[in-house]
Scaffold this motif. Structure first.
Motif, PDB file in Angstrom:
ATOM      1  N   GLU A  57       0.567  -1.289   0.123  1.00 58.84           N
ATOM      2  CA  GLU A  57      -0.387  -0.030   0.145  1.00 58.84           C
ATOM      3  C   GLU A  57       0.925   1.042  -0.170  1.00 58.84           C
ATOM      4  OE1 GLU A  57      -4.148   1.705   2.584  1.00 58.84           O
ATOM      5  OE2 GLU A  57      -2.180   0.264   3.489  1.00 58.84           O
ATOM      6  N   LEU A  58       0.243   2.115  -0.782  1.00 56.47           N
ATOM      7  CA  LEU A  58       0.901   3.462  -1.013  1.00 56.47           C
ATOM      8  C   LEU A  58      -0.007   4.262  -0.464  1.00 56.47           C
ATOM      9  CD1 LEU A  58       3.705   5.230  -1.830  1.00 56.47           C
ATOM     10  CD2 LEU A  58       2.295   5.255  -4.139  1.00 56.47           C
ATOM     11  N   ILE A  59       0.273   5.458   0.640  1.00 50.95           N
ATOM     12  CA  ILE A  59      -0.723   6.624   0.674  1.00 50.95           C
ATOM     13  C   ILE A  59      -0.582   8.173   0.568  1.00 50.95           C
ATOM     14  CG2 ILE A  59      -1.692   7.782   2.967  1.00 50.95           C
ATOM     15  CD1 ILE A  59      -2.599   4.028   2.838  1.00 50.95           C
ATOM     16  N   LEU A  60      -1.191   8.390  -0.531  1.00 50.97           N
ATOM     17  CA  LEU A  60      -1.189  10.367  -0.958  1.00 50.97           C
ATOM     18  C   LEU A  60      -1.862  10.461  -0.172  1.00 50.97           C
ATOM     19  CD1 LEU A  60      -1.656   8.907  -4.674  1.00 50.97           C
ATOM     20  CD2 LEU A  60       0.652   9.058  -3.137  1.00 50.97           C
ATOM     21  N   LYS A  61      -1.668  11.666   0.580  1.00 48.96           N
ATOM     22  CA  LYS A  61      -2.625  12.309   1.983  1.00 48.96           C
ATOM     23  C   LYS A  61      -2.038  13.687   1.769  1.00 48.96           C
ATOM     24  CE  LYS A  61      -4.220  13.092   5.167  1.00 48.96           C
ATOM     25  NZ  LYS A  61      -6.074  12.749   5.393  1.00 48.96           N
ATOM     26  N   ASP A  62      -2.812  14.460   0.667  1.00 42.25           N
ATOM     27  CA  ASP A  62      -2.840  16.016   0.371  1.00 42.25           C
ATOM     28  C   ASP A  62      -4.359  16.397   0.990  1.00 42.25           C
ATOM     29  OD1 ASP A  62      -0.410  17.785  -0.136  1.00 42.25           O
ATOM     30  OD2 ASP A  62      -2.307  18.208  -1.640  1.00 42.25           O
ATOM     31  N   HIS A  63      -5.323  15.735   0.942  1.00 42.75           N
ATOM     32  CA  HIS A  63      -6.360  16.470   0.758  1.00 42.75           C
ATOM     33  C   HIS A  63      -7.320  16.403   2.478  1.00 42.75           C
ATOM     34  CE1 HIS A  63      -7.704  16.924  -3.454  1.00 42.75           C
ATOM     35  NE2 HIS A  63      -7.709  15.704  -3.632  1.00 42.75           N
ATOM     36  N   THR A  64      -8.159  17.155   2.707  1.00 42.63           N
ATOM     37  CA  THR A  64      -8.559  17.010   3.685  1.00 42.63           C
ATOM     38  C   THR A  64      -9.839  16.612   4.235  1.00 42.63           C
ATOM     39  OG1 THR A  64      -9.102  19.858   3.824  1.00 42.63           O
ATOM     40  CG2 THR A  64      -7.047  19.511   4.450  1.00 42.63           C
ATOM     41  N   LYS A  65     -10.668  16.774   2.864  1.00 36.27           N
ATOM     42  CA  LYS A  65     -11.937  16.056   3.396  1.00 36.27           C
ATOM     43  C   LYS A  65     -11.827  14.648   2.173  1.00 36.27           C
ATOM     44  CE  LYS A  65     -13.792  20.352   5.357  1.00 36.27           C
ATOM     45  NZ  LYS A  65     -14.794  21.873   4.603  1.00 36.27           N
ATOM     46  N   VAL A  66     -13.078  14.298   2.607  1.00 34.10           N
ATOM     47  CA  VAL A  66     -13.887  13.248   2.283  1.00 34.10           C
ATOM     48  C   VAL A  66     -13.301  13.200   0.453  1.00 34.10           C
ATOM     49  CG1 VAL A  66     -15.688  14.290   1.192  1.00 34.10           C
ATOM     50  CG2 VAL A  66     -15.707  11.290   1.111  1.00 34.10           C
TER      51      VAL A  66
END
Length: 578
Positions: free
Chosen positions: A98-107
């Protein structure tokens, strides 16, 4: 012979032999999913060995990508890197890493990949669209472009064209937008007149949009559906008016309903639409669209939004995901009852979708967390029986899912703004594997140090917030500053370049000779500000008496001013003395 000669030259000092670096065999271990998030009854096995790997050569970037590793046919299914394996030994579901792309703050409300699988395009309820490029990412896994397409409106749908050179953005407004591959806006389509009752007589949508779909064969045609109870067929080149309007009528009082999903069949002969009243309609593209060719009134529960409609490759089956926690497959040849139904899939967001696997043997969808604080699930269903083939527990409620055929990777958008890219080191290619397959970072040399020392960063701690550039990191300052400065100067936003004139003198930012003469003649030599205003007005007194242009209409009855004669002080004194 040549290799021996190169070795001799390298040892004797006449030539330079590059030191080859090998890829770390355990580089995928950091992205392996943890056991506590796996709900399968089988124990997560160890990774297959990567001993026979190609040697990393900086001069040959193509060697950075690993070919799929073959697995022994006699090996047990638990020896592969995935939780379930097929008969030929290759994993069926690429979900072991798994690779996590985290930059959004909402759904995450919209998610898609380009046809080549090189880029991920996401939209969210934080009003932003983001572009992610697997090949250009570093270890931080951040997007290379972020923008707000429609201000403070949610993003409902995103679709790449079949060629991947542009994409559509559907937001909560009534106007669809077209962007190029790099996220630059090309055009915005017209908005209709909300005061016209007949929707066929408007030039565009008059309510918020829900979904869109490109024509499978014609790259210049796409459709959009809206809450104004219409599906409109657009020409890419004509933004002023749609080509065709399909008015969807409801049997309820008012005869209007919201169309929440629309799609083309693979052969482009059928258009399907799902409505808020639970109805499912099919139109033949060769018809006049007056009424649907096939209709099911109660396909899903009334007042629950149909999140997605997907046709199978053969065009005979139709997969729908409803807001009533169900997934259904329909046969369009016997369009009365669903072939199979799977219920109990918690739906918390109306954009929740369901898709076919690349081989169409499985159906993939997401399920929400039953209560707050629990995990969501990725559910793999067998297409024939709709039995659960596998459930994968993820960090949060799954809203959007995509399974790319070329790279064989599953991308899931979640309610906490996180994008999860699931892959397998053996069966997946490129995509998220590129981050782990890259060689070690380049060491900084003397040239980089000298460039940083020649142009040190300017620190302004007491500047206004809009001019602050954040904390200056030494490592960032030592990076290639020259290239960054050139890039920032070319960016019109960072350089704060004013808008260039479109036409006329001075086009392109250059002032021509005619413009210079005009400035000198009319502005530099103008002396009106040094002239007495009373004298400037009295110059036209005689002209106004001879040719009264503005007072000739009432010249006959114009009153003549009579002023009191003022006697001088000297004359008064002489009269008193006399």
């Amino acid at each position: 012979m040549e290799q021996d000669m190169m070795t001799v030259m390298g040892l004797s000092g006449f030539g330079k032999v590059k030191k080859k670096r090998t890829l770390d065999p355990s580089r995928f271990d950091k992205n392996k999913r943890t056991a506590e998030l796996q709900t399968s009854s089988t124990v997560s096995p160890a990774l297959p060995s990567f001993q026979n790997e190609p040697v990393y050569d900086p001069a040959a970037p193509e060697l950075n990508i690993l070919p799929p590793t073959t697995v022994d046919e006699d090996a047990d299914a638990s020896d592969s890197g995935d939780l379930e394996a097929s008969h030929d030994g290759l994993p069926t579901f690429p979900i072991s890493h798994e690779l996590i792309l985290k930059d959004h703050t909402k759904v995450i409300s919209a998610l898609t990949l380009d046809p080549s699988g090189a880029r991920v395009l996401s939209g969210s309820h934080d009003y932003d669209c983001k572009l992610w490029d697997f090949g250009g990412m570093n270890a931080s896994a951040k997007p290379f472009k972020t923008w707000e397409p429609a201000g403070s409106y949610y993003i409902h749908d995103l679709k790449y064209s079949n060629a991947g050179d542009r994409f559509l953005c559907i937001s909560g407004t009534s106007q669809a937008k077209l962007y190029d591959r790099d996220g630059e806006e090309i055009t915005e389509y017209i908005k209709g007149d909300p005061y016209i009752r007949d929707m066929k007589n408007t030039s565009g949508h008059v309510a918020d949009l829900y979904a869109c779909c490109w024509h499978p064969k014609d790259p210049k045609t796409f459709i959009t559906c809206s809450a104004d109870s219409t599906i409109r067929v657009w020409d890419v080149e004509n933004k002023r008016k749609q080509k065709t309007v399909i008015v969807v009528k409801s049997k309820e009082r008012g005869a209007r309903t919201k169309v929440t999903a629309c799609t083309y069949s693979m052969d482009a002969k059928i258009i399907a639409g799902g409505c808020l009243d639970g109805a499912l309609h099919l139109w033949n593209t060769s018809s006049n669209f007056v009424r649907p060719n096939s209709t099911i009134e109660d396909a899903h529960v009334k007042n629950t939004e149909i999140g997605s409609i997907v046709f199978s490759v053969d065009g005979r089956s139709l997969l729908t995901r409803g807001g009533d926690d169900t997934v259904k497959i329909w046969d369009i040849r016997a369009f009365k009852k669903p072939l199979t139904v799977h219920a109990g899939l918690t739906t918390l967001y109306p954009q929740t979708n369901a898709i076919f696997s690349p081989d169409e043997k499985y159906v993939l969808t997401g399920s929400g967390a039953p209560t707050k604080g629990q995990h969501g699930k990725l559910v793999f269903l067998k297409r024939d029986t709709f039995e659960i083939a596998h459930e994968l527990e993820v960090a949060n409620t799954v809203v959007k899912v995509a399974w790319h055929t070329k790279i064989n990777q599953v991308v899931a958008g979640m309610a906490n703004g996180q994008i999860s890219v699931l892959y397998s080191p053996t069966s997946s290619t490129n995509g998220a594997k590129l981050l782990a397959s890259k060689g070690p970072p380049r060491k900084r040399g003397i040239e980089d140090m000298s460039a940083a020392l020649l142009t040190p960063p300017i620190v302004t701690p007491h500047a206004l917030p809009m001019y602050k550039e954040g904390d200056v990191d030494v490592a960032t300052a030592l990076a290639g500053t020259k290239r960054r400065r050139e890039k920032d100067r070319a960016d019109p936003r960072k350089s704060r370049r004013p808008d260039l004139p479109v036409s006329g003198p001075g086009r392109g930012g250059r002032v021509g000779a005619s413009a210079t003469q005009h400035v000198v003649r009319n502005l530099v030599r103008d002396t009106t500000r040094d002239e007495d205003p009373r004298e400037a007005l009295l110059k036209y007194a005689e002209v106004a008496e001879r040719d009264p242009q503005w007072t000739s209409a009432w010249r006959i009855n114009q009153p003549e001013p009579v002023f009191q004669e003022v006697e001088k002080e000297g004359e008064d004194e002489e009269e008193e003395k006399a």
